[in-house]
Design an enzyme around this catalytic site. Structure first.
Site, PDB file in Angstrom:
ATOM      1  NE  ARG A 187      54.397  32.326  -4.500  1.00  0.00           N
ATOM      2  CZ  ARG A 187      54.984  31.249  -3.979  1.00  0.00           C
ATOM      3  NH1 ARG A 187      55.894  30.581  -4.670  1.00  0.00           N
ATOM      4  NH2 ARG A 187      54.671  30.843  -2.767  1.00  0.00           N
TER       5      ARG A 187
ATOM      6  CE  LYS B 293      57.327  24.886  -1.726  1.00  0.00           C
ATOM      7  NZ  LYS B 293      56.601  26.147  -1.564  1.00  0.00           N
TER       8      LYS B 293
HETATM    9  C1  LIG Z   1      57.466  26.762  -0.748  1.00  0.00           C
HETATM   10  C2  LIG Z   1      56.988  27.723   0.263  1.00  0.00           C
HETATM   11  C3  LIG Z   1      57.711  27.901   1.447  1.00  0.00           C
HETATM   12  C4  LIG Z   1      59.040  27.221   1.710  1.00  0.00           C
HETATM   13  O1  LIG Z   1      60.030  27.796   0.897  1.00  0.00           O
HETATM   14  P1  LIG Z   1      61.588  27.440   1.100  1.00  0.00           P
HETATM   15  O2  LIG Z   1      62.306  28.475   0.310  1.00  0.00           O
HETATM   16  O3  LIG Z   1      61.782  26.063   0.563  1.00  0.00           O
HETATM   17  O4  LIG Z   1      61.866  27.510   2.547  1.00  0.00           O
HETATM   18  C5  LIG Z   1      57.196  28.762   2.389  1.00  0.00           C
HETATM   19  N1  LIG Z   1      56.043  29.438   2.177  1.00  0.00           N
HETATM   20  C6  LIG Z   1      55.327  29.296   1.044  1.00  0.00           C
HETATM   21  C7  LIG Z   1      54.076  30.068   0.885  1.00  0.00           C
HETATM   22  C8  LIG Z   1      55.778  28.435   0.043  1.00  0.00           C
HETATM   23  O5  LIG Z   1      55.066  28.318  -1.078  1.00  0.00           O
END
Ligand SMILES: *Cc1c(COP(=O)(O)O)cnc(C)c1O
Length: 363
Positions: free
Chosen positions: A134, A36
């Site tokens: 969260r 993402k």
């Molecule tokens: C965005 C996200 C990740 C990845 O996070 P990074 O800090 O970019 O590695 C992993 N798990 C969830 C649930 C996320 O929303």
């Protein structure tokens, strides 16, 4: 054409090799790469899909998963939806995600119905909140966890694939041996009580990877989900660079459209700027100011660093960014291109802006 996002695929491959070595070879975990941060850029997604070290490809948006689901599956990867699905999108979730992360029974029921209609069994990972606040069922509400697991196990078209935690996103809580051990404990309790095997106990994102080389990732955590660690080489718990990675995989290039000497203090009564903020100015005398054709609609000014260290970003509005080039050795001209390294927020916005062109370095 500018502005332009330059994506260095060779450097991304180097980062992927480095995080795979840590996560899989040294950490004994499966590797989920999160796309993402670069809006599932198709070239980046292709590189990830073709890499045999990657086990899962994940994103928070169904639309991004849809863009590469076929390619990921053809290469033996499972696609994963990370954001708790909307009731509104269950059809797309069943179609494009092999696994989705969930915390609401009402949504899981809809996924069960939709999977039934599609003739599929959909894998879900139940999110447990260990205190970051969260998503996830709060870890102390054992009754709620039990209730969710029992109902899921009854569902005909849903398979409980595992449990997961997300940290360092809202509450900025750092993953440690202690809190991740609680996740493993919850997993083992579920497995014993219901005589099942959870395939995934996912111990977090790029803020968890540092635990591997410290020898503090609890036994039983068998997956990490890495976005920023892969894309920018960052351990996001303590903001260090991961060994073997680089941070300049993506850069933003923008062109100077105006270059003039002007005072550093605006003239007249000070109101609010284009974003309703009251600006603060420092009198530095006459300055050489460059305007580049990129702005807050395309990037995050606080998350970009000029590669010329003598440039200072003064500020900007939707479509303009003002640079102080007074102290630069280089004699900038209108038409010159200025390059910036990007942080996560800058990369995300630049990759999202339809006004920014893309170029790939293939080496
Ligand atoms: C965005 C996200 C990740 C990845 O996070 P990074 O800090 O970019 O590695 C992993 N798990 C969830 C649930 C996320 O929303």
């Amino acid at each position: 054409m500018y502005p332009k996002l330059v994506v260095d695929l060779k450097k991304l491959q180097g980062n992927l090799d480095a995080v795979a070595e840590i996560t899989k070879d040294r950490g004994g975990c499966s590797l989920m790469i999160v796309t993402k941060g670069l809006c599932a850029d198709p070239e980046m997604a292709g590189l990830v899909a073709r890499d045999p070290k990657v086990d899962y490809m994940a994103d928070s948006r169904v639309k991004n998963l849809a863009s590469y689901a076929d390619m990921a599956r053809a290469n033996g990867k499972k696609t994963v939806l990370l954001r708790i699905p909307m009731h509104d999108e269950v059809e797309g979730v069943i179609q494009y995600a092999d696994i989705s992360f969930n915390s609401e029974l009402s949504t899981i029921r809809l996924l069960n119905e939709e999977a039934g209609r599609a003739g599929k069994v959909h894998d879900i990972v139940l999110m447990i909140d260990l205190g970051d606040l969260r998503e996830g069922i709060f870890f102390r509400n054992e009754d709620l966890i039990r209730e969710a697991v029992e109902e899921i196990l009854q569902m005909e078209h849903i398979n409980l694939y595992g449990i997961a935690v997300n940290l360092t996103c809202y509450g900025a809580i750092i993953p440690k041996y202690d809190n991740l051990s609680q996740l493993v404990e919850i997993a083992r309790k579920i497995e014993e009580k219901y005589d099942i095997r959870l395939q995934m106990v996912s111990g977090g994102n790029s803020s968890s990877i540092y635990l591997i080389d410290k020898g503090e990732l609890p036994e039983g955590i068998n997956n990490l989900r890495l976005g920023e660690a892969f894309l920018l080489g960052n351990d996001t718990a303590y903001e260090t660079d991961l060994p073997g990675t680089v941070g300049d995989t993506v850069t933003l290039q923008a062109q100077i459209v105006e270059l003039k000497e002007k005072p550093s203090l605006p003239i007249g009564e000070v109101g609010v700027d284009a974003f309703g903020q009251k600006p603060y100015y420092e009198d530095r005398g006459i300055m050489k100011r460059a305007i580049i054709a990129v702005g807050k609609q395309d990037t995050d000014l606080d998350s970009m660093t000029p590669t010329d260290p003598q440039i200072e970003i003064m500020g900007g509005s939707s479509d303009h960014t003002i640079l102080d080039v007074t102290h630069c050795d280089r004699d900038y001209k209108v038409g010159d291109v200025v390059t910036f390294e990007l942080g996560y927020g800058g990369m995300l916005k630049v990759a999202t802006s339809p006004y920014v062109e893309r170029e790939y370095v293939r080496g």
